[in-house]
Scaffold this motif. Structure first.
Motif, PDB file in Angstrom:
ATOM      1  N   ASP A   1      23.613  19.381  58.446  1.00  0.00           N
ATOM      2  CA  ASP A   1      22.560  18.498  58.973  1.00  0.00           C
ATOM      3  C   ASP A   1      21.503  18.245  57.908  1.00  0.00           C
ATOM      4  O   ASP A   1      20.972  17.129  57.779  1.00  0.00           O
ATOM      5  CB  ASP A   1      21.927  19.129  60.218  1.00  0.00           C
ATOM      6  N   GLU A   2      21.192  19.274  57.128  1.00  0.00           N
ATOM      7  CA  GLU A   2      20.215  19.122  56.051  1.00  0.00           C
ATOM      8  C   GLU A   2      20.767  18.191  54.959  1.00  0.00           C
ATOM      9  O   GLU A   2      20.052  17.335  54.423  1.00  0.00           O
ATOM     10  CB  GLU A   2      19.860  20.495  55.466  1.00  0.00           C
ATOM     11  N   ASN A   3      22.053  18.340  54.654  1.00  0.00           N
ATOM     12  CA  ASN A   3      22.682  17.444  53.667  1.00  0.00           C
ATOM     13  C   ASN A   3      22.591  16.003  54.133  1.00  0.00           C
ATOM     14  O   ASN A   3      22.299  15.081  53.349  1.00  0.00           O
ATOM     15  CB  ASN A   3      24.154  17.802  53.458  1.00  0.00           C
ATOM     16  N   ARG A   4      22.809  15.808  55.414  1.00  0.00           N
ATOM     17  CA  ARG A   4      22.768  14.472  56.005  1.00  0.00           C
ATOM     18  C   ARG A   4      21.376  13.856  55.800  1.00  0.00           C
ATOM     19  O   ARG A   4      21.239  12.682  55.457  1.00  0.00           O
ATOM     20  CB  ARG A   4      23.104  14.605  57.488  1.00  0.00           C
ATOM     21  N   ARG A   5      20.384  14.672  56.011  1.00  0.00           N
ATOM     22  CA  ARG A   5      19.004  14.208  55.865  1.00  0.00           C
ATOM     23  C   ARG A   5      18.734  13.816  54.408  1.00  0.00           C
ATOM     24  O   ARG A   5      18.168  12.757  54.133  1.00  0.00           O
ATOM     25  CB  ARG A   5      18.034  15.316  56.314  1.00  0.00           C
TER      26      ARG A   5
ATOM     27  N   ASN B   1      18.159   9.554  50.162  1.00  0.00           N
ATOM     28  CA  ASN B   1      18.576   9.016  48.874  1.00  0.00           C
ATOM     29  C   ASN B   1      19.480   7.801  48.995  1.00  0.00           C
ATOM     30  O   ASN B   1      20.015   7.324  48.003  1.00  0.00           O
ATOM     31  CB  ASN B   1      19.288  10.110  48.058  1.00  0.00           C
ATOM     32  N   ALA B   2      19.652   7.312  50.216  1.00  0.00           N
ATOM     33  CA  ALA B   2      20.463   6.109  50.471  1.00  0.00           C
ATOM     34  C   ALA B   2      21.852   6.225  49.855  1.00  0.00           C
ATOM     35  O   ALA B   2      22.366   5.283  49.236  1.00  0.00           O
ATOM     36  CB  ALA B   2      19.744   4.862  49.930  1.00  0.00           C
ATOM     37  N   THR B   3      22.471   7.394  49.995  1.00  0.00           N
ATOM     38  CA  THR B   3      23.806   7.633  49.435  1.00  0.00           C
ATOM     39  C   THR B   3      24.794   7.870  50.582  1.00  0.00           C
ATOM     40  O   THR B   3      24.538   8.685  51.462  1.00  0.00           O
ATOM     41  CB  THR B   3      23.786   8.868  48.512  1.00  0.00           C
TER      42      THR B   3
ATOM     43  N   GLN C   1      21.385   9.368  44.807  1.00  0.00           N
ATOM     44  CA  GLN C   1      20.903   8.041  44.412  1.00  0.00           C
ATOM     45  C   GLN C   1      22.030   7.215  43.814  1.00  0.00           C
ATOM     46  O   GLN C   1      21.876   6.545  42.801  1.00  0.00           O
ATOM     47  CB  GLN C   1      19.724   8.148  43.435  1.00  0.00           C
ATOM     48  N   LYS C   2      23.171   7.319  44.448  1.00  0.00           N
ATOM     49  CA  LYS C   2      24.334   6.499  44.129  1.00  0.00           C
ATOM     50  C   LYS C   2      24.692   5.715  45.395  1.00  0.00           C
ATOM     51  O   LYS C   2      24.218   6.021  46.478  1.00  0.00           O
ATOM     52  CB  LYS C   2      25.528   7.393  43.745  1.00  0.00           C
ATOM     53  N   ASP C   3      25.571   4.732  45.219  1.00  0.00           N
ATOM     54  CA  ASP C   3      26.079   4.046  46.406  1.00  0.00           C
ATOM     55  C   ASP C   3      26.921   5.013  47.232  1.00  0.00           C
ATOM     56  O   ASP C   3      26.769   5.108  48.446  1.00  0.00           O
ATOM     57  CB  ASP C   3      26.925   2.835  45.986  1.00  0.00           C
TER      58      ASP C   3
END
Lengths: 221, 113
Positions: A18-22, A27-29, A108-110
């Protein structure tokens, strides 16, 4: 003295996921977790996908027990690739993954692709915080695999049936596979592909691009 | 899957909590595993019996309870036992994914002194 703990032993990974998801949303990744047995074609499919989407900013985390061979194959086609060697571990977990995706500047990657350990069992149990889970099955494996390992396919958004160029030489029953997958996960997108001759890949690319654009729209809101 | 790691986690969790309360000996432990948890219940039971020797739990009477799985169909409201690999409602055929409750493994309680 009795102490009620009600401690879920599998909760720790979920909290980390869940933290990774946040963090990924911040970072819009888009994270895509690719699961499949050893040799089903994960690396080759990723190579083809990255070549097609050369304008995307991409990073990759590859998990294997040993060697950096897959990372070396993927390196020319992405902005950054990191190889994790688990030295025996059979799946990737959210906590360590989250730590290194920040430490190693993979955000910060697509798209951040995760090529999970080759394994149809354990990776399905461990949410990494991904936006999409993609399960691969090759025609050389046998069409009974979804029945034997249902969670992998139940938890996926899409399945790629790989090595379609070898179908004439295998006893793989595509119809039976489709029927099983429909029962296991009616919402599953299915793509029949060959990374060798390009068959079916365009549909996969279109779908993946659509998911990426949806993520970008969601993040901009 | 990973029954041994689960047992190690159980030992660590109980010991940590018990010591924080000044409990020196565990006399009883109840663990609950959902029927559809990704564990082999017999292997987990075996691990619980055979791995705790020499640990904080070695004198505990350990119970592993398997919690029966049930699902409710969102289409026809039929209550049924979800069966792998398809987990389909026997009435209308709707696929109902096992709930997290059916797949949990958790420490219910322990007793100590």
């Amino acid at each position: 003295m009795r102490v009620y703990l009600a401690k879920d032993l599998l909760q720790a990974n979920q909290s980390n996921a869940d933290e990774n998801r946040r963090i990924l949303n911040e970072n819009a990744t888009l994270m895509v977790n690719i699961i499949g047995s050893p040799g089903c074609g994960k690396t080759t499919m990723l190579q083809q996908t990255l070549k097609h989407f050369s304008k995307w900013r991409t990073s990759i985390i590859v998990g294997d027990l040993y060697t950096s061979e897959d990372a070396e194959k993927l390196a020319p086609w992405c902005d950054k690739v990191l190889q994790i060697n688990t030295e025996g571990g059979c799946h990737l977990e959210a906590g360590y993954l989250g730590h290194i995706m920040v430490e190693e500047d993979l955000l910060q990657k697509d798209i951040l692709f995760i090529e999970n350990i080759g394994n149809l069992v354990c990776p399905a149990e461990f949410d990494l915080g991904e936006d999409l889970r993609v399960a691969l099955i090759s025609v050389t494996e046998g069409n009974d695999k979804p029945r034997k390992y249902p969670l992998t396919f139940q938890s996926a958004a899409a399945t790629l049936v790989t090595k379609m160029d070898l179908l004439p030489y295998c006893t793989f029953d595509l119809q039976a596979l489709s029927e099983d997958l429909q029962r296991i996960n009616p919402d599953l997108e299915i793509f029949k592909v060959s990374s060798t001759n390009g068959e079916g890949l365009d549909s996969w690319y279109k779908w993946l691009d659509k998911q990426l654009q949806a993520k970008k729209r969601q993040d901009s809101n | 899957m990973h029954e041994l790691s689960l047992v190690e986690s159980i030992i660590e969790s109980v010991e940590h909590d018990a010591r924080s309360r000044g409990i020196k000996k565990i006399t009883r432990l109840r663990v609950v595993a959902g029927e559809l948890a990704s564990v082999n219940h017999r292997a987990l039971s075996f691990a619980l019996e055979n791995v705790v020797g020499g640990t904080f739990l070695e004198q505990a009477d350990i119970e592993l309870a398997v919690k029966e799985a049930w699902a409710s169909c969102p289409v026809c409201q039929q209550k049924f036992k979800p069966e792998p690999p398809f987990y389909q409602c026997p009435e209308c055929g709707k696929t109902v994914f096992p709930s997290s409750e059916n797949r949990q493994v958790y420490i219910d309680f322990y007793e100590g002194e």
